[in-house]
Design an enzyme around this catalytic site. Structure first.
Site, short mmCIF file in Angstrom:
data_model
loop_
_atom_site.label_atom_id
_atom_site.label_comp_id
_atom_site.label_asym_id
_atom_site.label_seq_id
_atom_site.Cartn_x
_atom_site.Cartn_y
_atom_site.Cartn_z
N LYS A 33 0.62 -1.05 -0.06
CA LYS A 33 -0.09 -0.08 0.02
C LYS A 33 0.90 1.31 -0.04
CE LYS A 33 -3.56 2.23 2.77
NZ LYS A 33 -4.42 1.98 3.88
N GLU A 84 10.46 -4.45 4.57
CA GLU A 84 10.79 -5.81 4.19
C GLU A 84 10.23 -6.28 2.76
OE1 GLU A 84 8.73 -4.73 6.72
OE2 GLU A 84 9.14 -6.02 8.38
N GLY A 95 -4.95 -2.05 5.19
CA GLY A 95 -4.03 -3.07 4.54
C GLY A 95 -4.51 -4.42 4.96
N ARG A 96 -5.03 -4.69 6.16
CA ARG A 96 -5.67 -6.04 6.48
C ARG A 96 -7.23 -6.13 6.02
NH1 ARG A 96 -4.75 -2.72 10.43
NH2 ARG A 96 -6.29 -1.84 11.72
N GLU A 108 -4.42 -6.79 14.86
CA GLU A 108 -4.14 -5.59 14.61
C GLU A 108 -5.13 -4.57 14.48
OE1 GLU A 108 -0.73 -5.18 11.50
OE2 GLU A 108 -2.29 -4.27 10.46
N HIS A 146 -5.12 -33.59 17.70
CA HIS A 146 -4.00 -34.43 18.32
C HIS A 146 -2.96 -33.57 18.83
CE1 HIS A 146 -5.55 -38.28 17.17
NE2 HIS A 146 -6.36 -37.56 16.23
N LYS A 155 9.31 -1.07 14.33
CA LYS A 155 9.99 -0.68 13.14
C LYS A 155 11.08 0.35 13.16
CE LYS A 155 5.79 -0.81 10.05
NZ LYS A 155 5.09 -0.05 9.32
O1 F6P Z 1 2.00 -4.45 9.88
C1 F6P Z 1 1.58 -3.05 9.75
C2 F6P Z 1 1.32 -2.71 8.18
O2 F6P Z 1 0.96 -1.41 7.93
C3 F6P Z 1 -0.11 -3.42 7.94
O3 F6P Z 1 -1.35 -2.75 8.39
C4 F6P Z 1 -0.10 -3.62 6.45
O4 F6P Z 1 -0.79 -4.60 5.99
C5 F6P Z 1 1.39 -4.00 6.40
O5 F6P Z 1 2.20 -3.26 7.33
C6 F6P Z 1 2.07 -3.80 4.95
O6 F6P Z 1 2.05 -2.59 4.54
P1 F6P Z 1 2.10 -2.07 3.03
O7 F6P Z 1 1.10 -2.67 2.15
O8 F6P Z 1 2.15 -0.56 3.04
O9 F6P Z 1 3.64 -2.63 2.43
#
Ligand code: F6P
Length: 553
Positions: A214, A220, A276-277, A362, A393, A517
């Site tokens: 987003k 990452e 995002g979620r 979240e 199990h 972060k």
């Molecule tokens: O974990 C934090 C967060 O902002 C989430 O809400 C989001 O889904 C994820 O990082 C990834 O963010 P982006 O889509 O901006 O890379």
């Protein structure tokens, strides 16, 4: 943020409806589900709702008509319906980020009008869906080729959190509906091993990367995407021109996409009013659309929309997300339930609970209310679970005889998906026999009298007795289809919404992920260069030193 009630809103724990529930809980005492079923033989029928294809039985809950009435009163008093309408209308209910919350617009029919800042957002949603559809079609049919003219055979989605969990989960769930000629991989972890394994055996000339982010600034994702680009260029002789054939982006941030080197013509847009979620029905689902084709993706969206409409229009007594949300409020506060298990009896749903962890935790893992005041009530639970019967199990022992109180959702299907080998398909009844047996055992247990009557030696009786009284919701559908998946996800999205509304927390921000972060950025030079990090505590300093020496630095 002020300590006073800035919006004149009564605190949850000062509401008469909250006190009424506390008193009612006292009255209920140790009432057992056995008793509730004995005194109300019609309970199973009355406490069942049908939502689209989902048959939802909540009769095995520690509630009476009075409990449900009091919970609905609480929902009314806390303005759940008003907040719901505000969400659907596109008001900026994400107060700490001053944003609208409109994942429901992602699956609204074209004829709907939803305005944000005076602009109807629905045509834009459909425009992107159509672009995604034609792109998916060209990849699926081999019209879109790599830089050497070879057909794309592998699609690698690079994203994290909401930009990974949704498509990765849905791809697993809907695997029988996907194009099996194509290989799909999902990379999220900044651990290079994730990328290494995902790219293992893939030919760069036949690989398409979808960089899904987003913000397009998530460390990452950008790190993984940069390494993937290096891998691609190494494999294709270093021609930078190749990138545009092998990288597309999904983002709200065109400037960063272009800075990364992806042609914005190959960018699929979404908007800041999609959290995002909550984003996988948006362009974040591009990898999934390539796997499923546009038609089945749209069927999934129709499933989402069906439950959106149910949530908006069903009366409180028969409103499934409302009921599920309120039951969670009831147990969290008045039974001190710290956790909630989601236990799917379909192997295809193996990543479903992991997806729900982000959606729920979240969203509702918050300890201040919308006005910034600390809450004095329980908020979101720890969500966990894996597919049955494997869990049986592993950890079901604790569910049955442990000291923790853990309400659970059981999700199962009347039919296996697709064409299984006859012997494999025949296993389905055994799977589902377990499904029904578990909720029965959890609810009703086995009394010591029943154990004794079986001739069990006295010293073993306590060990073989099951107290029961563990509440569960059963969700049963005919078959797991794209539409049913959409229905399930929307059901949980709105459940989470209801709880956030009652608790008066902002379910749509995620400030809690920020501190880690920032610290990681600060610590990295200490690991790589041995730099002094200001303000590093003694424990972390010693650990960093040990790490460096183990790394041979
Ligand atoms: O974990 C934090 C967060 O902002 C989430 O809400 C989001 O889904 C994820 O990082 C990834 O963010 P982006 O889509 O901006 O890379």
């Amino acid at each position: 943020m002020s300590d006073t009630n800035t919006q004149g809103r009564t605190r949850l724990d000062q509401r008469p409806e909250w006190h009424a529930l506390a008193e009612h809980r006292e009255e209920l005492g140790a009432t057992h589900l056995r008793e509730l079923f004995d005194t109300d033989p019609d309970r199973a029928r009355r406490y069942t709702v049908q939502v689209g294809d989902l048959h939802l039985d909540y009769s095995k809950h520690l509630v009476t008509d009075e409990t449900l009435r009091l919970l609905r009163d609480l929902a009314a008093a806390t303005g759940v319906a008003e907040l719901r309408e505000a969400m659907f209308r596109g008001e900026k209910i994400n107060v700490t980020e001053d944003r609208a919350v409109l994942h429901t617009a992602l699956r609204a029919p074209l004829s709907t009008e939803i305005t944000v800042d005076g602009v109807n957002v629905v045509p834009g949603v459909h425009h992107v869906l159509t672009r995604m559809g034609s792109f998916a079609h060209s990849v699926r049919t081999g019209k879109w080729v790599g830089s050497t003219g070879r057909r794309i055979k592998n699609v690698v989605n690079i994203g994290i959190g909401g930009s990974d969990l949704g498509p990765a989960m849905a791809y697993e769930v809907l695997r029988p509906y996907t194009d099996r000629e194509l290989t799909f991989r999902f990379v999220s972890n900044v651990d290079g091993s994730d990328l290494h394994e995902a790219l293992h055996g893939l030919d760069p000339a036949e690989t398409l990367f979808i960089v899904a982010s987003k913000t397009f600034t998530t460390i990452e994702t950008i790190t993984n995407a940069t390494s993937a680009r290096e891998w691609l260029l190494d494999g294709l002789g270093g021609d930078e021109n190749a990138v545009r054939f092998h990288f597309v982006a999904v983002s709200t941030n065109a400037a960063e996409v272009s800075k990364f080197g992806i042609d914005t013509d190959n960018m699929f847009e979404f908007w800041d009013w999609v959290g995002g979620r909550y984003s996988y029905p948006s362009a974040i689902g591009l990898s999934l659309m390539i796997a499923l084709g546009e038609e089945q993706f749209r069927e999934m969206l129709a499933g989402f929309h069906l439950v959106d409409e149910h949530f908006r229009t069903a009366p409180p007594e028969a409103n499934a997300p409302l009921l599920m949300g309120l039951l969670g409020v009831w147990y969290g506060q008045f039974f001190d339930a710290q956790a909630h298990a989601v236990l799917p009896y379909s192997h295809y749903l193996s990543r479903f609970t992991a997806y729900l962890q982000q959606l729920d935790m979240e969203s509702n893992g918050k300890y201040v209310d919308r006005e910034g005041r600390p809450v004095d009530w329980q908020t979101g639970p720890v969500v966990w679970g894996t597919p049955g019967t494997n869990g049986q199990h592993a950890y079901y022992q604790l569910l049955h005889q442990g000291t923790k109180f853990i309400p659970a959702d059981f999700i199962g299907f009347a039919n296996p998906v697709g064409e299984l080998e006859p012997a494999f398909a025949a296993q389905h009844d055994l799977l589902m026999a377990n499904f029904f047996a578990q909720t029965q055992a959890l609810a009703f247990g086995k009394t010591s009298e029943e154990v004794r009557a079986e001739g069990v030696p006295e010293e073993q009786v306590p060990h073989r007795t099951f107290r029961g009284n563990h509440p569960t919701t059963t969700i049963l559908a005919k078959e797991l289809t794209p539409s049913v998946l959409g229905q399930l996800v929307a059901l949980y999205e709105h459940k989470v919404f209801v709880q956030g509304a009652v608790w008066n927390i902002d379910s749509f921000d995620q400030w809690g992920v920020e501190l880690g972060k920032v610290l990681a950025k600060r610590v990295e030079p200490a690991l790589t260069e041995g730099a002094e990090v200001a303000g590093l505590d003694a424990s972390s300093k010693a650990l960093v030193a040990t790490y460096r020496s183990l790394r041979g630095r």
